[in-house]
Design a protein around this motif. Structure first.
Motif, PDB file in Angstrom:
ATOM      1  N   PRO A 149      -2.681  19.161  24.097  1.00  0.00           N
ATOM      2  CA  PRO A 149      -3.415  18.120  23.366  1.00  0.00           C
ATOM      3  C   PRO A 149      -4.896  18.098  23.751  1.00  0.00           C
ATOM      4  CG  PRO A 149      -1.673  17.166  24.763  1.00  0.00           C
ATOM      5  CD  PRO A 149      -1.598  18.646  24.919  1.00  0.00           C
ATOM      6  N   ALA A 150      -5.692  17.646  22.797  1.00  0.00           N
ATOM      7  CA  ALA A 150      -7.151  17.707  22.961  1.00  0.00           C
ATOM      8  C   ALA A 150      -7.607  17.055  24.266  1.00  0.00           C
ATOM      9  CB  ALA A 150      -7.817  17.033  21.765  1.00  0.00           C
ATOM     10  N   HIS A 151      -6.994  15.919  24.642  1.00  0.00           N
ATOM     11  CA  HIS A 151      -7.503  15.205  25.816  1.00  0.00           C
ATOM     12  C   HIS A 151      -7.209  15.946  27.124  1.00  0.00           C
ATOM     13  CE1 HIS A 151      -3.348  13.719  25.326  1.00  0.00           C
ATOM     14  NE2 HIS A 151      -3.364  13.439  26.610  1.00  0.00           N
ATOM     15  N   LEU A 152      -6.394  17.013  27.070  1.00  0.00           N
ATOM     16  CA  LEU A 152      -6.103  17.773  28.298  1.00  0.00           C
ATOM     17  C   LEU A 152      -6.731  19.175  28.272  1.00  0.00           C
ATOM     18  CD1 LEU A 152      -2.302  16.829  28.717  1.00  0.00           C
ATOM     19  CD2 LEU A 152      -4.234  15.944  30.045  1.00  0.00           C
ATOM     20  N   ARG A 153      -7.447  19.475  27.202  1.00  0.00           N
ATOM     21  CA  ARG A 153      -7.944  20.864  27.077  1.00  0.00           C
ATOM     22  C   ARG A 153      -8.992  21.240  28.116  1.00  0.00           C
ATOM     23  NH1 ARG A 153      -7.902  21.045  20.827  1.00  0.00           N
ATOM     24  NH2 ARG A 153      -5.645  20.854  20.668  1.00  0.00           N
ATOM     25  N   ASP A 154      -9.789  20.257  28.540  1.00  0.00           N
ATOM     26  CA  ASP A 154     -10.843  20.582  29.518  1.00  0.00           C
ATOM     27  C   ASP A 154     -10.261  21.050  30.852  1.00  0.00           C
ATOM     28  OD1 ASP A 154     -12.691  19.921  27.731  1.00  0.00           O
ATOM     29  OD2 ASP A 154     -13.298  18.015  28.660  1.00  0.00           O
ATOM     30  N   ILE A 155      -9.020  20.690  31.106  1.00  0.00           N
ATOM     31  CA  ILE A 155      -8.425  21.068  32.407  1.00  0.00           C
ATOM     32  C   ILE A 155      -7.402  22.198  32.223  1.00  0.00           C
ATOM     33  CG2 ILE A 155      -8.789  18.834  33.524  1.00  0.00           C
ATOM     34  CD1 ILE A 155      -5.740  18.292  32.906  1.00  0.00           C
ATOM     35  N   THR A 156      -7.483  22.882  31.078  1.00  0.00           N
ATOM     36  CA  THR A 156      -6.484  23.906  30.752  1.00  0.00           C
ATOM     37  C   THR A 156      -7.098  25.299  30.749  1.00  0.00           C
ATOM     38  OG1 THR A 156      -5.278  22.342  29.381  1.00  0.00           O
ATOM     39  CG2 THR A 156      -4.856  24.673  28.963  1.00  0.00           C
ATOM     40  N   SER A 157      -6.341  26.254  31.291  1.00  0.00           N
ATOM     41  CA  SER A 157      -6.767  27.655  31.210  1.00  0.00           C
ATOM     42  C   SER A 157      -5.631  28.472  30.585  1.00  0.00           C
ATOM     43  CB  SER A 157      -7.072  28.167  32.621  1.00  0.00           C
ATOM     44  OG  SER A 157      -6.978  29.574  32.661  1.00  0.00           O
ATOM     45  N   ILE A 158      -6.001  29.368  29.662  1.00  0.00           N
ATOM     46  CA  ILE A 158      -4.983  30.286  29.126  1.00  0.00           C
ATOM     47  C   ILE A 158      -5.402  31.736  29.399  1.00  0.00           C
ATOM     48  CG2 ILE A 158      -3.986  28.788  27.338  1.00  0.00           C
ATOM     49  CD1 ILE A 158      -5.883  30.263  25.344  1.00  0.00           C
ATOM     50  N   ASP A 159      -6.304  31.877  30.341  1.00  0.00           N
ATOM     51  CA  ASP A 159      -6.790  33.191  30.751  1.00  0.00           C
ATOM     52  C   ASP A 159      -5.621  34.031  31.301  1.00  0.00           C
ATOM     53  OD1 ASP A 159      -8.989  34.980  31.833  1.00  0.00           O
ATOM     54  OD2 ASP A 159      -7.907  34.442  33.657  1.00  0.00           O
ATOM     55  N   ASP A 160      -5.559  35.307  30.927  1.00  0.00           N
ATOM     56  CA  ASP A 160      -4.436  36.160  31.334  1.00  0.00           C
ATOM     57  C   ASP A 160      -4.318  36.280  32.855  1.00  0.00           C
ATOM     58  OD1 ASP A 160      -3.433  36.605  28.868  1.00  0.00           O
ATOM     59  OD2 ASP A 160      -3.971  38.736  28.737  1.00  0.00           O
ATOM     60  N   ALA A 161      -5.448  36.541  33.529  1.00  0.00           N
ATOM     61  CA  ALA A 161      -5.384  36.730  34.987  1.00  0.00           C
ATOM     62  C   ALA A 161      -4.918  35.446  35.665  1.00  0.00           C
ATOM     63  CB  ALA A 161      -6.748  37.152  35.513  1.00  0.00           C
ATOM     64  N   ASP A 162      -5.403  34.317  35.155  1.00  0.00           N
ATOM     65  CA  ASP A 162      -5.012  33.025  35.714  1.00  0.00           C
ATOM     66  C   ASP A 162      -3.509  32.807  35.533  1.00  0.00           C
ATOM     67  OD1 ASP A 162      -5.768  30.822  37.041  1.00  0.00           O
ATOM     68  OD2 ASP A 162      -6.761  29.813  35.365  1.00  0.00           O
ATOM     69  N   ARG A 163      -3.008  33.106  34.350  1.00  0.00           N
ATOM     70  CA  ARG A 163      -1.571  32.918  34.096  1.00  0.00           C
ATOM     71  C   ARG A 163      -0.759  33.903  34.945  1.00  0.00           C
ATOM     72  NH1 ARG A 163      -1.492  34.207  28.273  1.00  0.00           N
ATOM     73  NH2 ARG A 163       0.714  33.674  28.263  1.00  0.00           N
ATOM     74  N   ALA A 164      -1.287  35.105  35.158  1.00  0.00           N
ATOM     75  CA  ALA A 164      -0.579  36.083  36.001  1.00  0.00           C
ATOM     76  C   ALA A 164      -0.468  35.561  37.434  1.00  0.00           C
ATOM     77  CB  ALA A 164      -1.306  37.425  35.964  1.00  0.00           C
ATOM     78  N   VAL A 165      -1.558  35.006  37.961  1.00  0.00           N
ATOM     79  CA  VAL A 165      -1.543  34.465  39.331  1.00  0.00           C
ATOM     80  C   VAL A 165      -0.477  33.369  39.466  1.00  0.00           C
ATOM     81  CG1 VAL A 165      -2.880  33.033  40.944  1.00  0.00           C
ATOM     82  CG2 VAL A 165      -3.929  35.050  39.913  1.00  0.00           C
ATOM     83  N   HIS A 166      -0.228  32.632  38.372  1.00  0.00           N
ATOM     84  CA  HIS A 166       0.713  31.505  38.419  1.00  0.00           C
ATOM     85  C   HIS A 166       2.138  31.886  38.002  1.00  0.00           C
ATOM     86  CE1 HIS A 166      -3.164  29.500  38.609  1.00  0.00           C
ATOM     87  NE2 HIS A 166      -2.527  28.462  39.117  1.00  0.00           N
ATOM     88  N   THR A 167       2.397  33.186  37.815  1.00  0.00           N
ATOM     89  CA  THR A 167       3.748  33.590  37.389  1.00  0.00           C
ATOM     90  C   THR A 167       4.686  33.768  38.570  1.00  0.00           C
ATOM     91  OG1 THR A 167       2.757  34.783  35.539  1.00  0.00           O
ATOM     92  CG2 THR A 167       5.053  35.300  36.041  1.00  0.00           C
ATOM     93  N   TYR A 168       4.202  34.413  39.637  1.00  0.00           N
ATOM     94  CA  TYR A 168       5.052  34.735  40.776  1.00  0.00           C
ATOM     95  C   TYR A 168       4.472  34.147  42.053  1.00  0.00           C
ATOM     96  CZ  TYR A 168       6.797  38.546  37.748  1.00  0.00           C
ATOM     97  OH  TYR A 168       7.329  39.275  36.729  1.00  0.00           O
ATOM     98  N   GLY A 169       5.353  34.046  43.068  1.00  0.00           N
ATOM     99  CA  GLY A 169       4.896  33.716  44.412  1.00  0.00           C
ATOM    100  C   GLY A 169       4.438  34.983  45.110  1.00  0.00           C
TER     101      GLY A 169
END
Ligand SMILES: Cc1cc2nc3c(=O)[nH]c(=O)nc-3n(C[C@H](O)[C@H](O)[C@H](O)COP(=O)(O)OP(=O)(O)OC[C@H]3O[C@@H](n4cnc5c(N)ncnc54)[C@H](O)[C@@H]3O)c2cc1C
Length: 531
Positions: free
Chosen positions: A57-77
């Motif tokens: 939602p629009a009110h949460l977009r400023d704190i959102t990242s959909i960057d591939d490297a960022d999502r990769a870092v958050h996939t595994y421990g």
């Protein structure tokens, strides 16, 4: 965006260079008598993650990242299989977005949006889980990672009670840096300290570096605040309480299934001014662990009481592979530790332990830590560097990992022998050899917490399958011999099948009932602890 490496331990700047990999390949070739070739390093351009499936939602977009490297870092421990899969850029189920809230209001908005739209939420602290603590799976249709890194402040200090109110997303070094300004310290140092957070420690019941006495994060938590999809959960600040089951105990070890821990009051202390430590060498393994047991039962409470078996001593402390080492250390802010160390050394010597005068350090009697150059010093240095060193060997196919447990003294010798024989058989059958070694991370009066390391040449490929077989053999032996599937690494998805065997059935039902109250839509970290 993030400066964290998506596959290595640490930051992007900690990734090995091509020259580092080539040097590691040469050294492994010499050690294992075969030719091991360097491999190419991955680059961010290898990443091609699935298109995000959530519309934030629009009110949460400023704190959102959909960057591939960022999502990769958050996939595994950061377990061995995590690092292998990430190195190979194998990310079939990444989170669709990474959200970094700055306020509790934003967390509440995220939980409400996720609850009403069936979006799975994985709380993320430092991402150092080694048990698949926040790994999305195919059953999750839409997934977000809720990264707590902006909750990074020490909010309040009560110097009289020696406690502080601290936000949950703060990393270990920043936490200690802030407390130091007030002449105080928490002194909870898991090996992952640099890249793990207060909230992650509480959620996983982490174990610190003290071998005895107060060492689990449980001992440091005075009260805790968690935001659940059903509302806030906050316990009262108390030094102790007998008022029914402890509300803190339900949050400690909850692994993100009930809500997001946002802050906690934690107990502090003054930095130690007095230190005394020594290394004691034993010809006989049993004498060494018996000394650890007797010291533990003498209630001397050394800060450090690490037994390193002969293989561990050789691999991690540069010893000759024939002796077992017992590292004993004391620290105190108020009192010289000479007498406590002497009492331990007396017990150890009576069991055949031999000391090297150069490795007896006492802040009362010796000038600096010059004697630390011996095996004890080498072990300390390699302990700190170990996770980084693996950045160069894992990509080359060296299978190198650890597992841990705790067991009562009566069952310890059987557990040790079952674990060693079960794991060694897989190493021999699948890798043509390899080592399993043991050290004690913690020693209780009624039993040790043994921590095993296995290293094997998996150079012909199939490292993940071999690793799974080793893990299976180890877990089976641990549960059969009366140990716990984890002493401090947590349950996650990795240990679930074994945890299910270990816990009482009615306890599982009680956790489910609690989950239904706190997270009725079942959005929080599914698959961990319970389905
Ligand atoms: C090299 C290495 C050494 C390690 N050494 C130790 C050690 O000495 N002692 C030890 O105990 N462990 C150790 N670990 C394991 C790991 O570091 C711990 O489990 C640590 O407590 C995880 O903290 P984190 O902030 O990285 O949490 P994460 O890995 O981000 O998350 C772990 C779990 O906690 C949940 N979680 C995280 N933050 C929150 C929050 N704010 N609210 C609710 N849930 C949350 C996650 O959803 C997940 O289930 C080690 C791991 C590595 C890779």
């Amino acid at each position: 965006m993030t400066d964290r490496s998506y596959w290595a331990w640490g930051r992007i700047s900690d990734e090995p260079t091509a020259a580092d990999l080539a040097a590691a390949a040469t050294s492994l070739s010499e050690r294992y008598g075969r030719t091991i070739l360097p491999v190419n390093l991955p680059s961010q351009s290898d990443l091609s993650l699935r298109t995000p499936r959530v519309k934030v939602p629009a009110h949460l977009r400023d704190i959102t990242s959909i960057d591939d490297a960022d999502r990769a870092v958050h996939t595994y421990g950061r377990s061995f299989p995590d690092r292998i899969r990430a190195f190979k850029a194998d990310f079939p189920e990444p989170p669709d977005a990474v959200l970094r809230p700055e306020t509790e209001d934003q967390i509440e908005q995220i939980l409400e949006w996720a609850s009403t739209n069936a979006i799975t939420v994985y709380p993320f602290g430092g991402g150092s889980s080694v048990v698949s603590g926040f790994e999305p799976d195919t059953a999750d249709e839409r997934v977000i990672s809720l990264d707590m890194e902006r909750f990074d402040k020490v909010l309040e200090i009560d110097t009289q009670s020696r406690a502080a109110r601290i936000q949950a997303g703060i990393y270990g070094p920043a936490l200690e840096r802030e407390l130091k300004k007030h002449g105080l310290t928490m002194r909870h140092f898991p090996q992952s300290f640099e890249f793990s957070t207060l909230g992650g420690w509480i959620a996983t019941r982490s174990g610190g570096h003290y071998a005895t006495n107060h060492t689990h994060i449980d001992d440091f938590v005075e009260s805790v605040r968690m935001l659940t999809p059903s509302g806030p959960w906050e316990s009262r600040r108390l030094p102790g309480s007998g008022a029914g089951p402890s509300p803190d105990r339900l949050v400690l070890g909850s692994e993100g299934i009930f809500g997001v821990i946002t802050e906690a009051w934690v107990r502090l202390q003054e930095p130690p001014g007095f230190r005394a430590s020594a290394g004691v060498y034993f010809e006989n393994y049993e004498d060494a662990w018996s000394a650890a047991r007797e010291i533990g039962q003498a209630k001397l409470w050394p800060a450090n009481l690490r037994m390193l078996d002969a293989v561990e001593g050789k691999n991690a402390a540069g010893m000759d592979g024939t002796k077992t080492l017992l590292v004993i250390g004391f620290e105190s802010s108020d009192v010289p530790q000479t007498e406590s160390l002497a009492a331990c050394l007396k017990i150890a010597r009576e069991l055949g332990g031999v000391t090297d005068p150069d490795e007896i350090i006492d802040s009362e009697t010796s000038a600096s830590g010059a004697g630390r150059q011996g095996a004890v010093g080498r072990w300390r240095a390699s302990f700190i560097r170990a996770p980084y060193a693996m950045n160069s060997t894992i990509p080359l196919g060296l299978i190198h990992d650890t597992f841990e447990t705790a067991v009562t003294w009566d069952a310890w010798p059987t557990l040790d022998s079952e674990v060693r024989s079960g794991v060694q058989k897989v190493l021999d059958d699948r890798c043509g050899g390899g080592t399993i070694s043991c050290r004690f991370t913690h020693v209780y009066p009624d039993g040790p917490a043994p921590y095993y390391t296995f290293i094997a040449p998996g150079f012909s490929g199939g490292e993940l399958e071999i690793w799974s077989e080793i893990k299976e053999a180890a877990s089976k032996a641990i549960i059969k011999s009366g140990g716990t599937i984890t002493h401090h690494h947590a349950v996650g998805k990795l240990h679930r099948p074994w945890y299910d065997q270990q816990r009482p059935g009615l306890f599982e039902k009680s956790l489910r009932a609690t989950k239904n109250v706190l997270d009725p839509a079942g959005i929080m970290n599914p698959g961990v602890l319970i389905d």
